[in-house]
Design a protein around this motif. Structure first.
Motif, PDB file in Angstrom:
ATOM      1  N   ASP A 240       1.831  12.837   0.490  1.00  0.00           N
ATOM      2  CA  ASP A 240       0.493  13.217   0.929  1.00  0.00           C
ATOM      3  C   ASP A 240       0.417  13.250   2.459  1.00  0.00           C
TER       4      ASP A 240
ATOM      5  N   LEU B 243       0.621   4.720   9.540  1.00  0.00           N
ATOM      6  CA  LEU B 243       0.005   3.911   8.498  1.00  0.00           C
ATOM      7  C   LEU B 243      -0.158   2.494   9.026  1.00  0.00           C
TER       8      LEU B 243
ATOM      9  N   ILE C 261       2.047   8.432  -1.452  1.00  0.00           N
ATOM     10  CA  ILE C 261       1.465   8.352  -0.106  1.00  0.00           C
ATOM     11  C   ILE C 261       2.322   9.120   0.889  1.00  0.00           C
TER      12      ILE C 261
ATOM     13  N   THR D 254       7.201   2.940   1.847  1.00  0.00           N
ATOM     14  CA  THR D 254       6.016   3.766   1.626  1.00  0.00           C
ATOM     15  C   THR D 254       6.056   4.336   0.209  1.00  0.00           C
TER      16      THR D 254
ATOM     17  N   PHE E 131      -2.080   0.605  -0.882  1.00  0.00           N
ATOM     18  CA  PHE E 131      -0.636   0.550  -0.656  1.00  0.00           C
ATOM     19  C   PHE E 131      -0.057  -0.588  -1.494  1.00  0.00           C
TER      20      PHE E 131
ATOM     21  N   ASN F 124       5.445   4.357   9.332  1.00  0.00           N
ATOM     22  CA  ASN F 124       4.859   3.240   8.606  1.00  0.00           C
ATOM     23  C   ASN F 124       5.452   1.971   9.230  1.00  0.00           C
TER      24      ASN F 124
ATOM     25  N   TYR G  70      -5.613   4.369   2.037  1.00  0.00           N
ATOM     26  CA  TYR G  70      -4.845   4.305   0.796  1.00  0.00           C
ATOM     27  C   TYR G  70      -4.790   2.871   0.266  1.00  0.00           C
TER      28      TYR G  70
END
Length: 212
Positions: A35, A149, A32, A28, A183, A121, A181
């Motif tokens: 956040d 995510l 991100i 990750t 990524f 994630n 996002y």
């Protein structure tokens, strides 16, 4: 700890040295991660216990611990766990603080501790379609609130958001997409043609439905 300070600390963490394609080991990005945990922090009261399923080298786990959460990191890959321990150690040196992280070196299917929230994630399902559903099922089993995510277009049969909403509803969870996002995925695997590419990922918030 302020969001920007968390991001700066995360920037120095080690990622996957030799990422395994079948596990979709994509770290990750620090911005991100910081956040997401800032969002989770705003949604939390008092001491909160978090599980990070498929925690990899510890990016989300460390971000959570820096925000004061008690964290259970679940990761089956021994090399990733080794790097995670190194990252936790480097943060301790940098901040002088012990992070409240318990590492569980096992497959997520064998982790059954109940927690307040799951923040994860998981694999996007780019190599094996719907590979993320295993992680969602476990998350729904151990917590009433899940932040995840998830790739925006990994299901070929129907629109991904609709598919995941129906999947969550089947397991008695409501769905909300909090953010989308870009990524960045580094081109470290043999089949990657570019050094890095951005993919769209959604931050999902799943909450257990109330029983009427």
């Amino acid at each position: 700890m302020k969001k920007k300070k968390v991001e700066i600390l995360l920037t120095d963490l080690k990622g996957f040295k030799d990422p395994r394609p079948e596990l979709e080991q994509y770290s990750t990005p620090p911005g991100i991660a910081s956040d997401i945990l800032n969002i989770v922090l705003l949604d939390s009261d008092g001491k909160t216990v978090i599980a990070d399923l498929g925690s990899g080298t510890g990016m989300l786990s460390i971000a959570a611990a820096l925000n004061g959460f008690e964290v259970h990191s679940v990761e089956k890959d021994s090399k990733a766990v080794e790097t995670m321990r190194m990252n936790i150690g480097s943060i301790k040196v940098e901040t002088g603080k012990d992070l409240d992280i318990t590492i569980h070196e096992k497959d997520v299917e064998h982790f059954n501790r109940k927690v307040d929230k799951v923040v994860m994630n998981p694999p996007f399902g780019l190599q094996e379609e719907n590979n993320n559903l295993k992680f969602l099922k476990k998350a729904f089993n151990i917590s009433k609130e899940v932040f995840a995510l998830l790739h925006s277009s990994n299901n070929k049969k129907q629109e991904t958001r609709e598919f995941l909403t129906k999947f969550a509803n089947f397991h008695k969870f409501n769905t909300r997409i909090l953010k989308t996002y870009d990524f960045g995925i580094p081109g470290k695997m043999s089949f990657h043609e570019k050094e890095e590419k951005d993919v769209k990922v959604d931050l999902y918030y799943f909450k257990e439905q109330k029983v009427e």
